[in-house]
Motif scaffolding. Structure first.
Motif, mmCIF file in Angstrom:
data_model
loop_
_atom_site.group_PDB
_atom_site.id
_atom_site.type_symbol
_atom_site.label_atom_id
_atom_site.label_comp_id
_atom_site.label_asym_id
_atom_site.label_seq_id
_atom_site.Cartn_x
_atom_site.Cartn_y
_atom_site.Cartn_z
ATOM 1 N N ASN A 209 23.394 -22.402 5.905
ATOM 2 C CA ASN A 209 22.664 -21.309 6.566
ATOM 3 C C ASN A 209 23.464 -20.452 7.546
ATOM 4 N N SER A 210 24.744 -20.227 7.250
ATOM 5 C CA SER A 210 25.484 -19.279 8.103
ATOM 6 C C SER A 210 26.682 -18.680 7.369
ATOM 7 N N LEU A 211 27.094 -17.520 7.878
ATOM 8 C CA LEU A 211 28.319 -16.879 7.418
ATOM 9 C C LEU A 211 29.343 -17.045 8.536
ATOM 10 N N GLU A 212 30.468 -17.659 8.213
ATOM 11 C CA GLU A 212 31.519 -17.884 9.213
ATOM 12 C C GLU A 212 32.527 -16.747 9.155
ATOM 13 N N VAL A 213 32.887 -16.205 10.314
ATOM 14 C CA VAL A 213 33.887 -15.139 10.389
ATOM 15 C C VAL A 213 35.168 -15.749 10.956
ATOM 16 N N LEU A 214 36.174 -15.875 10.099
ATOM 17 C CA LEU A 214 37.433 -16.508 10.495
ATOM 18 C C LEU A 214 38.483 -15.439 10.792
ATOM 19 N N ASP A 215 39.008 -15.450 12.002
ATOM 20 C CA ASP A 215 40.111 -14.554 12.364
ATOM 21 C C ASP A 215 41.407 -15.209 11.892
ATOM 22 N N TYR B 286 37.621 -11.199 1.998
ATOM 23 C CA TYR B 286 38.627 -10.780 2.975
ATOM 24 C C TYR B 286 38.298 -9.376 3.478
ATOM 25 N N VAL B 287 38.393 -9.183 4.794
ATOM 26 C CA VAL B 287 38.155 -7.872 5.422
ATOM 27 C C VAL B 287 39.487 -7.371 5.982
ATOM 28 N N PRO B 288 40.178 -6.477 5.260
ATOM 29 C CA PRO B 288 41.538 -6.083 5.629
ATOM 30 C C PRO B 288 41.649 -5.434 7.010
ATOM 31 N N GLU B 289 40.686 -4.560 7.345
ATOM 32 C CA GLU B 289 40.792 -3.805 8.600
ATOM 33 C C GLU B 289 40.812 -4.709 9.835
ATOM 34 N N ARG B 290 40.212 -5.873 9.706
ATOM 35 C CA ARG B 290 40.148 -6.775 10.868
ATOM 36 C C ARG B 290 40.935 -8.069 10.667
ATOM 37 N N ASN B 291 41.492 -8.224 9.468
ATOM 38 C CA ASN B 291 42.190 -9.462 9.113
ATOM 39 C C ASN B 291 41.281 -10.684 9.307
ATOM 40 N N LEU C 266 21.942 -17.251 8.919
ATOM 41 C CA LEU C 266 21.270 -16.703 7.743
ATOM 42 C C LEU C 266 20.166 -17.664 7.313
ATOM 43 N N PRO C 267 19.252 -17.221 6.432
ATOM 44 C CA PRO C 267 18.242 -18.161 5.927
ATOM 45 C C PRO C 267 18.909 -19.383 5.276
ATOM 46 N N PRO C 268 18.243 -20.534 5.298
ATOM 47 C CA PRO C 268 18.846 -21.766 4.769
ATOM 48 C C PRO C 268 18.885 -21.786 3.244
ATOM 49 N N ALA C 269 19.856 -21.088 2.677
ATOM 50 C CA ALA C 269 20.004 -21.017 1.215
ATOM 51 C C ALA C 269 21.482 -20.890 0.879
ATOM 52 N N ALA C 270 21.824 -21.255 -0.339
ATOM 53 C CA ALA C 270 23.222 -21.120 -0.787
ATOM 54 C C ALA C 270 23.652 -19.653 -0.736
ATOM 55 N N ILE C 271 24.922 -19.429 -0.373
ATOM 56 C CA ILE C 271 25.501 -18.081 -0.376
ATOM 57 C C ILE C 271 26.325 -17.945 -1.653
ATOM 58 N N PHE C 272 25.819 -17.141 -2.600
ATOM 59 C CA PHE C 272 26.482 -17.043 -3.895
ATOM 60 C C PHE C 272 27.515 -15.924 -3.979
ATOM 61 N N ASP C 273 27.360 -14.881 -3.179
ATOM 62 C CA ASP C 273 28.345 -13.797 -3.237
ATOM 63 C C ASP C 273 28.383 -13.061 -1.906
ATOM 64 N N ILE C 274 29.565 -12.503 -1.601
ATOM 65 C CA ILE C 274 29.768 -11.683 -0.398
ATOM 66 C C ILE C 274 30.584 -10.469 -0.831
ATOM 67 N N GLN C 275 30.114 -9.276 -0.519
ATOM 68 C CA GLN C 275 30.885 -8.061 -0.793
ATOM 69 C C GLN C 275 30.967 -7.246 0.488
ATOM 70 N N TYR C 276 32.009 -6.428 0.557
ATOM 71 C CA TYR C 276 32.275 -5.694 1.803
ATOM 72 C C TYR C 276 32.580 -4.238 1.506
ATOM 73 N N SER C 277 31.928 -3.338 2.250
ATOM 74 C CA SER C 277 32.182 -1.905 2.125
ATOM 75 C C SER C 277 32.980 -1.425 3.333
ATOM 76 N N ALA C 278 34.225 -1.000 3.097
ATOM 77 C CA ALA C 278 35.061 -0.490 4.183
ATOM 78 C C ALA C 278 34.491 0.813 4.732
#
Length: 307
Positions: free
Chosen positions: A81-87, A67-72, A99-111
């Motif tokens: 092979n992609s990261l979806e950005v849901l508003d 979750y990205v709080p600043e943008r909801n 993204l490269p065709p591989a499993a996405i195991f983790d996502i972290q976000y720096s505000a």
């Protein structure tokens, strides 16, 4: 093992049609998101837990949400092979980042830096610029998977857990490796900094929990056999005094975050816990409730109260 609190199972949430792999905070304290092998992303409300709301459906397993709080926004790690950005306001996908065709195991976000870090099954760590919604850098750290990422709360450092048994400490801007920690004997599935940033915790397929002293150049501070099988995830309590681990051995364990001593075991025999691997934890500030998800397709909500 005298425990200072008691655990009660509040409810079990069902509705997912396959293994539930990940949990993530929502904008409101009492809500959270879940996702798993059925590709469904569901929003739950702890004040009305019976009714989950389907907010997205993708065509493959989801191992990671952020979750990205600043943008909801909710970032969905789509294993095709992609990261979806849901508003969340508009309830629609605003961007699909290839993204490269591989499993996405983790996502972290720096505000602070407005960067998103994504760990891939082919050993690549990707940084994404949230302003431009495009890949900024991609670096191949290993022949094996990047399983977990943790951002230091203050320092310019990120820790990356790899399936080649190592943890690498990187500069988040350049993605250059500053240090390599090698002491686990199997894949590192989870890494987490203590809220004060003094220690890095890691959990592995070798069932060990390790604590690394950040101020002392990441020397190993504690090593315990924490579970019978793979340690899947580590989550801190809202006040930072406790942390919980969950495992393929079907149990959840609660620990003191200062002494690193075990305080409580939550399992099927004692608490009607999960029947199969417990994959992820989310410790909510809503009534200090701990949420767990499992291969058994269910999500459990636990109340921890002082005796």
């Amino acid at each position: 093992m005298a425990s200072p609190f008691q655990v009660e199972k509040v409810t079990t949430l069902t509705g997912h049609r396959d293994c539930v792999y990940t949990l993530e905070r929502a904008p409101e304290n009492q809500k959270f998101f879940s996702a798993g092998a059925d590709g469904m992303v569901v929003r739950w409300d702890l004040t009305n837990p019976e009714q989950g709301e389907l907010i997205a459906k993708v065509s493959s397993s989801v191992y990671a949400l952020r979750y990205v709080p600043e943008r909801n926004w909710l970032l969905i790690g789509h294993n095709q092979n992609s990261l979806e950005v849901l508003d969340l306001e508009q309830k629609q996908i605003v961007k699909t980042i290839p993204l490269p065709p591989a499993a996405i195991f983790d996502i972290q976000y720096s505000a602070q830096s407005q960067l998103v870090f994504v760990g891939l099954g082919d050993g690549t760590l990707v940084s994404i610029d949230l302003e431009k919604l495009e890949v900024q850098k991609a670096v191949r750290l290993s022949e094996k998977s990047v399983r977990a990422i943790a951002l230091h709360p203050e320092k310019q450092e990120i820790a990356v857990g790899l399936s080649d048994h190592q943890i690498q400490i990187l500069d988040p801007e350049t993605l250059e490796v500053k240090q390599t920690l090698a002491s686990h004997t199997n894949s590192v599935f989870t890494v987490a900094y203590t809220p004060d940033g003094n220690y890095l915790l890691s959990g592995s397929r070798d069932a060990h929990l390790k604590v690394w002293d950040v101020e002392n150049v990441y020397t190993e501070h504690v090593s315990v056999i924490a579970h019978l099988f793979t340690l899947n995830h580590i989550a801190f309590s809202p006040n930072g005094r406790l942390f919980a681990t969950c495992s393929m051995d079907k149990s959840i364990k609660v620990w003191d975050a200062q002494s690193f001593k075990l305080l409580k075991v939550i399992d099927k025999a004692r608490h009607a816990g999960h029947g199969t691997s417990v994959n992820k934890l989310f410790w909510s500030s809503h009534w200090n409730q701990l949420v767990s998800c499992s291969d058994d397709r269910s999500i459990a909500v636990w109340a921890l109260t002082l005796k």
